[in-house]
Design an enzyme around this catalytic site. Structure first.
Site, mmCIF file in Angstrom:
data_model
loop_
_atom_site.group_PDB
_atom_site.id
_atom_site.type_symbol
_atom_site.label_atom_id
_atom_site.label_comp_id
_atom_site.label_asym_id
_atom_site.label_seq_id
_atom_site.Cartn_x
_atom_site.Cartn_y
_atom_site.Cartn_z
ATOM 1 N N LYS A 40 0.564 6.652 5.828
ATOM 2 C CA LYS A 40 0.446 7.541 4.589
ATOM 3 C C LYS A 40 0.112 8.852 4.760
ATOM 4 C CE LYS A 40 0.169 4.005 1.108
ATOM 5 N NZ LYS A 40 -0.527 3.208 0.073
ATOM 6 N N LYS B 12 9.137 -2.849 3.797
ATOM 7 C CA LYS B 12 8.639 -3.780 2.836
ATOM 8 C C LYS B 12 8.942 -2.919 1.644
ATOM 9 C CE LYS B 12 4.140 -1.837 1.828
ATOM 10 N NZ LYS B 12 2.730 -2.070 1.328
ATOM 11 N N LYS C 183 6.103 0.741 -3.625
ATOM 12 C CA LYS C 183 6.296 1.892 -4.718
ATOM 13 C C LYS C 183 6.450 3.143 -3.880
ATOM 14 C CE LYS C 183 1.357 1.959 -5.641
ATOM 15 N NZ LYS C 183 1.160 0.639 -5.336
HETATM 16 N N1 AQP Z 1 6.154 -6.088 -0.302
HETATM 17 C C1 AQP Z 1 5.512 -6.817 -0.437
HETATM 18 N N2 AQP Z 1 5.518 -8.032 -0.128
HETATM 19 C C2 AQP Z 1 4.589 -8.920 -0.235
HETATM 20 N N3 AQP Z 1 3.193 -8.462 -0.679
HETATM 21 C C3 AQP Z 1 3.097 -7.186 -1.062
HETATM 22 N N4 AQP Z 1 2.147 -6.499 -1.534
HETATM 23 C C4 AQP Z 1 2.516 -5.274 -1.870
HETATM 24 N N5 AQP Z 1 3.931 -4.929 -1.517
HETATM 25 C C5 AQP Z 1 4.335 -6.144 -1.005
HETATM 26 C C6 AQP Z 1 0.841 -6.781 -1.905
HETATM 27 O O1 AQP Z 1 0.483 -6.668 -3.034
HETATM 28 C C7 AQP Z 1 -1.017 -6.394 -3.335
HETATM 29 C C8 AQP Z 1 -1.297 -5.234 -4.323
HETATM 30 O O2 AQP Z 1 -0.985 -4.310 -3.360
HETATM 31 P P1 AQP Z 1 -1.529 -2.711 -3.790
HETATM 32 O O3 AQP Z 1 -2.109 -2.641 -5.048
HETATM 33 O O4 AQP Z 1 -2.119 -2.285 -2.788
HETATM 34 O O5 AQP Z 1 -0.193 -2.132 -3.836
HETATM 35 P P2 AQP Z 1 0.424 -1.400 -2.498
HETATM 36 O O6 AQP Z 1 0.338 -2.276 -1.262
HETATM 37 O O7 AQP Z 1 -0.346 -0.110 -2.629
HETATM 38 O O8 AQP Z 1 1.616 -1.711 -3.058
HETATM 39 P P3 AQP Z 1 2.737 -0.898 -2.391
HETATM 40 O O9 AQP Z 1 4.050 -0.966 -3.263
HETATM 41 O O10 AQP Z 1 3.085 -1.254 -0.902
HETATM 42 O O11 AQP Z 1 2.496 0.677 -2.485
HETATM 43 P P4 AQP Z 1 2.375 1.700 -1.279
HETATM 44 O O12 AQP Z 1 3.666 1.959 -1.360
HETATM 45 O O13 AQP Z 1 1.547 2.632 -1.864
HETATM 46 O O14 AQP Z 1 1.719 1.394 -0.271
HETATM 47 C C9 AQP Z 1 -1.475 -6.823 -2.013
HETATM 48 O O15 AQP Z 1 -2.080 -7.729 -1.762
HETATM 49 C C10 AQP Z 1 -0.353 -6.284 -1.010
HETATM 50 O O16 AQP Z 1 -0.543 -6.957 0.086
#
Ligand code: AQP
Length: 332
Positions: A112, A195, A198
């Site tokens: 990031k 993966k 977002k």
């Molecule tokens: N692609 C995925 N497959 C399985 N689990 C996933 N999680 C996120 N993406 C996947 C799980 O969702 C939960 C919430 O995570 P978060 O609030 O930390 O969201 P995140 O990880 O920030 O989601 P993103 O979309 O991956 O955001 P960015 O792109 O900002 O990093 C967690 O338990 C996570 O493992």
């Protein structure tokens, strides 16, 4: 009952299918068997710049979705992280126990901060995993239901718990990651090598639970599949198709073998068409219920405040012990 804790960031206007299948779906199941604490982690959501109006809206949207997918505030403790100040307080203590090099090895920070530019990335983003450790350790969680991408942060949490216990006496439960293998990594529909995320996915690669059904259906139908025509599960050779099969199984409860048999002699188009239907039928009631909760924000805030009070009772007990063990004077 063993205890679980997990959190989700209010950083989007909808959860995506990765969030739901990788984590939140398991939260719903675990509230039946565990003493479950779930939080909308708004402190984490300000690490990369934000708009206050949008954050407040997304915090409610996240909570409303959690209720809509089946969390029951009578069966679990659902709260907003910033309403329990002990999270930030314990994080500071853990910050002081974490090596700079140790924190620098976190791959999520590396990814990031590389995207934002090292100079612009906040110190908050750097210490994000340590705040996450505080979230977990405050509740003495035995298990943390998350997706595969969180494994490294969980390891850090375990290290910090053990380090604190060794230095100051047994205080924290050392938590285990609870990762359901089949759905631990839902991949991007346009690029199955990454993966679903977002921040990293293109809009076409990500299915949002609250999207218009027609939009989600279109994304499924235009998902990247692989060369060949036969339908079978092979994440190495057929990562795109295998991701669709994983989603299909998770949403219907059908086994992979059963699906493979059902689609013998059929093409990718048939599978996508059916999956699009499964998905839209699955998401429709979630959207409707989410909007019902959002129609009454005062009631929603009340549910969250009540959860916050319950969470605080546990968190403050842990923090008091921590402060005492590390030598802070007791308040009058
Ligand atoms: N692609 C995925 N497959 C399985 N689990 C996933 N999680 C996120 N993406 C996947 C799980 O969702 C939960 C919430 O995570 P978060 O609030 O930390 O969201 P995140 O990880 O920030 O989601 P993103 O979309 O991956 O955001 P960015 O792109 O900002 O990093 C967690 O338990 C996570 O493992």
């Amino acid at each position: 009952r063993p205890r679980v804790l997990s959190g989700i960031q209010p950083t989007a206007d909808s959860f995506h299918l990765g969030n739901y299948l990788g984590a939140v779906r398991n939260w719903v199941a675990l509230q039946e068997t565990h003493d479950a604490f779930y939080c909308v982690v708004d402190l984490h959501a300000i690490t990369a710049g934000h708009d206050p109006v949008v954050l407040r809206r997304r915090t409610r949207v996240a909570a409303a979705q959690l209720l809509a997918v089946g969390l029951d505030p009578e069966r679990c403790t659902l709260f907003v992280q910033s309403q329990v100040p002990e999270h930030a307080q314990l994080a500071w203590v853990l910050d002081c126990l974490t090596g700079f090099g140790e924190a620098s090895r976190m791959t999520q920070f590396k990814d990031k901060s590389a995207k934002q530019g090292a100079e612009r990335a906040s110190v908050g983003l750097f210490v994000y995993p340590i705040l996450q450790a505080a979230d977990i350790l405050l509740y003495q969680a035995d298990a943390v239901p998350v997706g595969e991408d969180q494994r490294q942060h969980l390891e850090l949490t375990r290290d910090l718990a053990q380090r604190f216990n060794n230095l100051f006496g047994a205080t924290f439960t050392v938590p285990e990651a609870y990762i359901v293998r089949d759905t631990a990594k839902i991949t991007d529909l346009q690029d199955p090598s990454i993966k679903m995320s977002k921040s990293a996915s293109s809009p076409a690669g990500i299915i949002e639970l609250l999207d218009e059904p027609a939009k989600s259906a279109k994304k499924i139908k235009s998902a990247v599949t692989d060369t060949g025509r036969e339908i079978y599960y092979d994440p190495e050779q057929k990562p795109g198709l295998s991701n669709l099969l994983t989603i299909y199984c998770a949403l219907t409860g059908r086994a992979i073998d059963e699906l493979v048999e059902a689609y013998a002699g059929k093409g990718y188009g048939d599978l996508k068409k059916d999956l699009a239907e499964v998905l839209t039928e699955f998401a429709r009631p979630i959207r409707e219920r989410t909007h019902l909760y959002l129609d009454d924000p005062a009631q929603l805030d009340k549910v969250l405040a009540a959860g916050g009070e319950r969470a605080r009772a546990v968190a403050s007990t842990t923090l008091r012990t921590v402060y005492d063990r590390i030598g802070f004077l007791a308040p009058a």
